[in-house]
Design a protein around this motif. Structure first.
Motif, PDB file in Angstrom:
ATOM      1  N   SER A 684       0.846  -1.193   0.000  1.00  0.00           N
ATOM      2  CA  SER A 684       0.000   0.000   0.000  1.00  0.00           C
ATOM      3  C   SER A 684       0.882   1.242   0.000  1.00  0.00           C
ATOM      4  O   SER A 684       2.029   1.210   0.438  1.00  0.00           O
ATOM      5  N   GLU A 739      -1.930   0.573   7.791  1.00  0.00           N
ATOM      6  CA  GLU A 739      -1.170  -0.642   7.466  1.00  0.00           C
ATOM      7  C   GLU A 739      -0.558  -1.265   8.723  1.00  0.00           C
ATOM      8  O   GLU A 739      -0.454  -2.487   8.831  1.00  0.00           O
ATOM      9  N   VAL A 751       2.950  -7.211   5.159  1.00  0.00           N
ATOM     10  CA  VAL A 751       2.272  -5.933   4.935  1.00  0.00           C
ATOM     11  C   VAL A 751       3.339  -4.866   4.731  1.00  0.00           C
ATOM     12  O   VAL A 751       4.202  -4.669   5.595  1.00  0.00           O
ATOM     13  N   TRP A 753       4.307  -0.806   3.424  1.00  0.00           N
ATOM     14  CA  TRP A 753       3.911   0.549   3.076  1.00  0.00           C
ATOM     15  C   TRP A 753       5.092   1.215   2.400  1.00  0.00           C
ATOM     16  O   TRP A 753       6.209   1.210   2.933  1.00  0.00           O
TER      17      TRP A 753
END
Length: 1031
Positions: A684, A739, A751, A753
Motif C-alpha cells: 500500500s 497498514e 504488509v 507501506w
C-alpha cells in the motif's frame, strides 16, 4: 395525463367575465381528464405558485387526489375538479361554502370568480409549512437543549424554549426567526389551528396525513429541539435522509420498557460507582476518570448489543485515556483485580521492555453478550498519549480481521472509535481517517464514532479550540450523520446509540454520536480547572450526577423503588471491594495479559518463539523461472497493454532467460514465492501499483476498456494466497497507521507501506515514533510491518533525496559500546532489537530480506531504504545463483576482488551502504586502486553486524578504516556506525569519515553543486593521504 407544471406554461389568467364565458364553452363531457386551453394571453408570472417547488407540491397533492379525492382537503378537491373541468389554475379554487348553504343553490361561476384572491394564500401556506418542517430538519439541532450545564458554548440560542402542548405563536416567533430565513414564512396566529396536509418528507404525522399547524410545530419541537440534535440534511441520499427522519420524527418512537430502564440504571450504577471506588481508594492517582460522562458505558454497551443483534461478532475499539479503565472494566470486562493492582507502586514488571501506564493499555477478550446470548470478541487497541493517533490503526486492524474472516461487507467485524471533542476537531489524522472510510482497499464498511464532548480541551474552551460550531463538523465531508445528544438524558443517549448501530448495519457508512457532557474534575484528578474555567466549574459543582438524576426519575415513575436502587449500588460496591482484596495478592505485572492482538499458535504458550533459527530464504530455480515468466506476461486474454509496458515485459522475459533479476523482478519473486506458501501480501502507498519510478507495474490497465485491470501476481499458483496492491489516498500518517493496524492482526502476512519518496515518512512520524519503534517494548505486541523508503542523493533537491536514515538509527535500541555475546548471533540479535534497518545494494539481497521477514520465528518492523537510480542501473543485477536454495540474506557483503586476495597489501577499507557503493567501485576502477582499497558493504545497519565487521577489520590488519557515505556528515549513518565500528576493533584505530560536510538541508538543489560534492567525497575516499595530518 399532463402534469400541472406543463399546464402552467400554457395557461394564463383571464378576467372574471372571460373565465365564466370560457368555462361554459369548453367544459368537456368527461371530467377526469385535464385539458389544455390555449387561448389566453396574460403573462405566466401571474401564476407564481405553479413555478419551482410550488409545482412539485401541487403535483404531489394532485396525484393523491387522483387516488382518493377524500384524502385531500375539501378545498383541494374542488380545485382539482374545476381544473379538470377546464378552469385555469388561478381561478379553479373555491372556498368551501358555509354549512347552511347548498352548493347546488350557488352558481359555480360565481365561486370561480370569488376564488381568485384565495388560491395563492392556500398554496403559499402549505409551502410555508413545508419550509417550516424542512427548517426544523436542517437547523433544529442549533437550538436543541444539548448542554447539560445550560451554558451552551455554541453561540446559537442560549436559552432554548420549553415545549408545552399549547404552542403560543408569540413565544416561537423569535425561535422561528433563528430557524428560518425570513421569519415565519407568512404564517400568523390565525393559522395555528388550520389543518395542513403533510408532505412525504416528514414522519411527524404518524398515521395521520394532515395536522393543525399548532401540532405540527409541537411535534417538530419534540423531534428536533429537545435533548437530541440531528445533523443529517447535508446527506445527498434521499433514502438515507428518509430513514433518519423516520427514526426521529415518528411520534412515540423513543419508548423504553421498564426492563430496559432497569438495565440502563444498572449500567449507570456500574459506570458511576467504579469511578467513585477508584477515587476513594486512590484519590491522589491520575486515572483520567469518566465523571461527567458516565453515560458512555451504557452508550457503548448499547452499540455493542445492537450490533451483536445484527450479526456482528467482533468489535475493535480505539479510545483516548479518559474513561479507559472504566471501559476496560465494564465494557470489555477486564478482571477488576487486574485493573486495581495497576495502582500498586510495588508491583514488579514480569515482561521485558518499558511497559506503559495503565490508561494506555489495550485488551482482547471473548465472551457471551448477555443481551443477545451470542459470542462477541472485544479488542481495545493500546495507544499512546497522542490523541487520535490510534484511529487509523484501529481501522487497519478491523480491515484485516474482515479480510481474514471473509467478511467482505463488514457484517461480522466492526470498529468503534471514541474521541475527545478538542482532539476530534483539532487533529488532522481524524480527517485522513475519514477519507479512507469509503476507499475500496481501506473501507471497513462503517465505523461508529462516539465523541465524549467535555466542552473543553485540557484548559482551552471551544471558542479558542475550533472555528466550526461543533467539534464533529469534520464528519460532514463523508456524509456521516451526526447525532448530538445531551449526556444527562440517558434514555436519549441509548436511543441515539441504537439508531447509530442500526445505521451502520443498514448502510455500512460512518456515523457520529456526540455525547455533550462535562468533565467534573480537571484534565486529570490532580488538576485545578477553576484557574481557567471558573464559571463553568461553579456550574459543574452544582450539577447533580446523572445517576442520581436518572434514579430519581425512575423512582418517581415507579419503575424501581429506593431499596432496589440502593441494593444495586451495594451489590456493585461489594464486587469492587472483593476484587480489591484479591488484587493485593498480585505481586507481578504481566503486560502480556493486556495484549490487544494475540496470535494463537504462532508462539509457545508462554509467548516465546518456537525456535531461534531462520531457514534458508533461497528458492528453487523452477519457481524463480515460473514467477519470472508470469511477471513478463499478460495472463488474461484479449487484454491490450500500453506499448511502453510491452517493452518492459519483454525486457523482463529476457532477464529470466539469462537467469538474472533487477530490483522489480527480485521483489516480484519474493512476493510470488510467499504467496505460494499461503502468505497474504498487502502493498500500500501512494502510486505503488505502477511504482513512483515506473518500475513495478503490478496492475496492468487495458488500453481500450475503462476500469479493466489485471494483476498477474494473482495468477501465479492454483491455491495461492491473495495479493493486494492498492494506491492509497495522498496521506502518510493515516495510511501508515492503517497498514500498521492491518499487520497487527496476523503474523502470516507481509504488509508493506511504500513512501512515494523516503522523506515523506516524516508526516507519519507519530506512527513511527509512538507505535512502530517502541510498540513491542510498551505493549508486548510484535509487528512485522515493512517500510519501503526510496533514498539516494541524486541531484533531485532537498526534498526527494534523503529518507532520513539517521532518525531510524538513532531510535535503535542496541548498545554502541557493547559487543554482544550471543549464541545464534544473527537471529538472536534480530530477536532482541526493536526494529531492523537495511539498505540493500543488490536485488538478490532485497529478495532475501523480504522472505526472511516471514520465515523468522518472530516479527519485527523492517525499514528498507530502497533505491531510485539502481532500479535501472546495469550493474544492479543479481543472478539466480544468488537466490537458490541454501542462499540467505547477507548482512555484510565483503570485497571479493584483488583486495580480498591480498589483504595484507590493502591500505584502506571503505565501509559503506547502499547506492554509494556503485560510485565508489566506478571511481576505484578509474584510479586503478582495486588492490589498494577494499570496499565492504554493510547491508544490515541495525541490529549492527558486530561479528561480521570485526572479521572484516581483522582481515585487513594494515588498512585505515573509513566510513564513506553520500549523505551529509550530521545525517545518514556516520554517527550510528562510528562508535559501533570502534567497539568491534576495541577502539584500536580511528574510524575516518568520507562524505559530504554537515548541512541543515538534506541535499542541494543545484545540480552542479551536487556533482562537485560527490567528486569531493570520492577524492577523499581514495586519497590515501587524506587523514595523515589528522592521525
Amino acid at each position: 395525463m399532463l402534469n400541472l407544471r406543463t399546464c402552467a406554461a400554457k395557461l394564463r389568467p383571464l378576467t372574471a367575465s372571460q373565465t365564466v364565458k370560457t368555462i361554459s364553452q369548453h367544459r368537456p363531457a368527461a371530467p377526469r381528464t385535464f385539458q389544455q386551453i390555449r387561448c389566453y394571453s396574460a403573462p405566466v408570472a401571474a401564476e407564481p405558485f405553479l413555478s419551482g417547488t410550488s409545482s412539485n407540491y401541487v403535483e404531489e397533492m394532485y396525484y393523491a387526489w387522483l387516488e382518493n379525492p377524500k384524502s385531500v382537503h375539501k378545498s383541494w378537491d374542488i380545485f382539482f375538479r374545476n381544473a379538470n373541468a377546464g378552469a385555469a389554475p388561478g381561478t379553479a379554487y373555491q372556498s368551501p361554502p358555509p354549512l347552511s348553504t347548498s352548493l347546488s343553490t350557488l352558481s359555480q361561476a360565481q365561486f370561480l370568480v370569488q376564488a381568485q384572491p384565495n388560491v395563492d394564500k392556500l398554496v403559499e401556506d402549505h409551502l410555508a409549512v413545508q419550509s417550516l418542517i424542512r427548517a426544523y430538519q436542517v437547523r433544529g439541532h442549533h437550538i436543541a437543549k444539548l448542554d447539560p450545564l445550560g451554558i451552551s458554548c455554541v453561540n446559537f440560542d442560549d436559552a432554548p424554549v420549553t415545549v408545552s402542548p399549547n404552542v403560543d405563536l408569540a413565544v416561537f416567533k423569535e425561535r422561528l426567526r433563528v430557524l428560518t430565513v425570513g421569519g415565519f414564512y407568512g404564517l400568523d396566529e390565525s393559522d395555528l389551528d388550520k389543518v395542513f396536509h403533510l408532505p412525504t418528507t416528514t414522519f411527524i404525522g404518524g398515521n395521520e396525513s394532515a395536522l393543525p399547524l399548532r401540532e405540527i410545530i409541537r411535534r417538530l419541537e419534540m423531534a428536533y429541539c429537545q435533548h437530541i440534535g440531528v445533523e443529517f440534511m447535508f446527506i445527498n441520499d434521499l433514502e438515507q435522509c428518509q430513514w433518519i427522519r423516520q427514526k426521529f420524527e415518528t411520534p412515540g418512537i423513543m419508548q423504553f420498557t421498564n426492563e430496559e430502564k432497569r438495565t440502563l440504571l444498572a449500567r449507570l450504577v456500574r459506570s458511576t460507582r467504579f469511578e467513585e471506588f477508584l477515587h476513594r481508594k486512590w484519590s491522589s492517582e491520575k486515572r483520567f476518570g469518566l465523571e461527567g460522562c458516565e453515560v458512555l458505558i451504557p452508550a457503548l454497551k448499547t452499540i455493542i448489543d445492537k450490533s451483536s443483534e445484527k450479526g456482528v461478532d467482533y468489535v475493535i475499539m480505539g479510545m483516548p485515556h479518559r474513561g479507559r479503565l472504566n471501559v476496560l472494566a465494564n465494557v470489555i470486562r477486564k478482571e477488576l483485580e487486574q485493573i486495581f493492582c495497576q495502582f500498586d507502586s510495588k508491583l514488579e514488571a514480569a515482561d521485558e521492555g518499558s511497559g506503559d501506564v495503565k490508561y494506555h493499555l489495550g485488551m482482547y477478550h471473548r465472551r457471551i453478550n448477555r443481551v443477545t446470548d451470542r459470542n462477541i470478541t472485544l479488542s481495545l487497541v493500546a495507544n499512546p498519549s497522542h490523541l487520535e493517533a490510534a484511529d487509523p490503526v484501529v481501522q487497519g486492524k478491523t480491515k484485516a480481521e474482515q479480510f481474514y474472516s471473509g467478511d467482505t461487507e463488514g457484517k461480522k467485524v466492526m470498529s468503534i472509535l471514541l474521541h475527545g471533542d478538542a482532539a476530534f476537531a483539532g487533529q488532522g489524522i481524524v480527517y485522513e481517517t475519514f477519507h479512507l472510510s469509503d476507499l475500496p482497499s481501506y473501507t471497513t464498511h462503517g465505523t461508529v464514532h462516539v465523541v465524549v464532548n467535555n466542552q473543553i480541551g485540557f484548559t482551552t474552551d471551544p471558542r479558542m479550540a475550533r472555528s466550526s460550531p461543533y467539534p464533529t463538523d469534520v464528519a460532514r465531508v463523508v456524509n456521516a450523520p451526526i447525532f448530538h445528544v445531551n449526556a444527562d438524558d440517558p434514555e436519549a443517549v441509548v436511543y441515539v446509540c441504537n439508531v447509530a448501530a442500526e445505521w451502520r448495519s443498514t448502510f455500512h457508512k460512518d456515523v457520529v454520536v456526540d455525547l455533550v457532557c462535562y468533565r467534573r474534575n480537571g484534565h486529570n484528578e490532580m488538576d485545578e480547572p477553576m484557574f481557567t474555567q471558573p464559571l463553568m466549574y461553579k456550574q459543574i459543582r452544582k450539577q447533580k450526577p446523572v445517576l442520581q438524576k436518572y434514579a430519581e426519575l425512575l423512582i418517581s415513575q415507579g419503575v424501581v423503588n429506593q431499596p432496589e436502587y440502593e441494593e444495586e449500588i451495594a451489590k456493585y460496591d461489594k464486587i469492587c471491594e472483593e476484587a480489591h482484596a484479591r488484587s493485593k495478592d498480585e505481586k507481578i505485572l504481566h503486560i502480556k495479559h493486556w495484549l490487544d492482538s494475540p496470535w494463537p499458535g504462532f508462539f509457545t504458550l508462554d509467548g516465546q518463539p518456537r525456535s531461534m533459527t531462520c531457514p534458508s530464504t533461497g528458492l528453487n530455480e523452477e519457481d524463480l523461472t515460473h514467477i519470472g515468466q508470469v511477471a513478463s506476461s499478460v495472463p488474461v486474454e484479449d487484454f491490450t497493454i500500453h506499448g511502453g509496458l510491452s517493452r518492459i515485459l519483454k525486457t523482463r522475459g529476457e532477464m529470466v532467460k539469462n537467469r538474472t533479476v533487477d530490483w522489480a523482478l527480485a521483489e516480484y519473486m519474493a512476493f510470488g514465492s510467499l504467496l505460494k506458501e499461503g502468505i497474504h501480501i498487502r502493498l500500500s502507498g501512494q502510486d505503488v501499483e505502477r511504482g513512483t519510478f515506473s518500475h513495478r507495474h503490478h496492475v496492468l490497465h487495458d488500453q481500450n476498456v475503462d476500469k479493466r485491470t489485471c494483476i498477474p501476481m494473482n495468477h501465479l499458483w492454483p491455491n495461492q494466497a491473495p495479493y493486494t496492491v492498492c494506491n492509497s489516498s495522498l496521506s502518510e500518517y493515516g495510511v501508515l497507521g492503517f497498514e500498521l493496524g492491518f499487520a497487527m492482526a496476523s503474523p502470516n502476512a507481509l504488509v508493506l507501506w511504500e513512501a512515494q519518496f523516503g522523506d515523506f515518512h516524516n508526516t507519519a512520524q507519530c506512527i513511527i515514533d509512538q507505535f512502530i519503534c517502541p510498540g513491542q517494548a510498551k505493549w508486548v505486541r510484535q509487528n512485522g510491518i515493512v517500510l519501503l523508503l526510496p533514498h539516494g542523493m541524486e541531484g533531485m533537491g532537498p526534498e526527494h533525496s534523503s529518507a532520513r536514515p539517521e532518525r531510524f538509527l538513532q531510535m535503535c535500541n542496541d548498545d554502541p559500546d557493547v559487543f554482544p555475546k550471543l549464541d545464534d548471533f544473527d537471529v538472536r540479535q534480530l530477536y532482541e532489537c526493536n526494529w531492523i534497518v537495511v539498505n540493500c545494494s543488490t536485488p538478490a539481497n532485497f529478495f532475501h530480506v523480504l522472505r526472511r521477514q516471514i520465515l523468522l520465528p518472530f516479527r519485527k518492523p523492517l525499514i528498507i531504504f530502497t533505491p531510485k537510480s539502481l532500479l535501472r542501473h546495469p550493474e544492479a543485477r543479481s543472478s539466480f545463483d544468488d537466490m537458490l536454495p541454501g542462499t540467505h540474506f547477507l548482512r555484510v557483503i565483503p570485497d571479493d576482488g584483488p583486495a580480498a586476495q591480498n589483504p595484507e597489501r590493502v591500505k584502506r577499507v571503505l565501509f559503506c551502504t547502499g547506492k554509494v557503493y556503485y560510485d565508489l567501485t566506478r571511481e576505484r576502477k578509474a584510479r586503478q586502486m582495486e588492490a589498494d582499497v577494499a570496499i565492504t558493504r554493510v547491508e544490515q545497519l541495525s541490529p549492527f553486524p558486530f561479528d561480521l565487521l570485526q572479521r572484516e577489520a581483522q582481515k585487513y590488519p594494515a588498512a585505515e578504516l573509513v566510513w564513506c557515505q553520500e549523505e551529509h556528515k550530521n545525517q545518514g549513518y556516520y554517527d550510528y556506525v562510528k562508535p559501533r565500528l570502534r567497539t568491534t576493533i576495541n577502539r584500536a584505530k580511528p574510524v575516518w569519515y568520507a562524505g559530504r560536510e554537515p548541512a541543515a538541508a538534506p541535499a542541494t538543489g543545484n545540480k552542479k553543486t551536487h556533482l562537485t560534492e560527490l567528486q569531493r567525497l570520492l577524492d577523499t575516499a581514495f586519497n590515501l593521504d587524506a587523514f595523515k595530518d589528522l592521525a
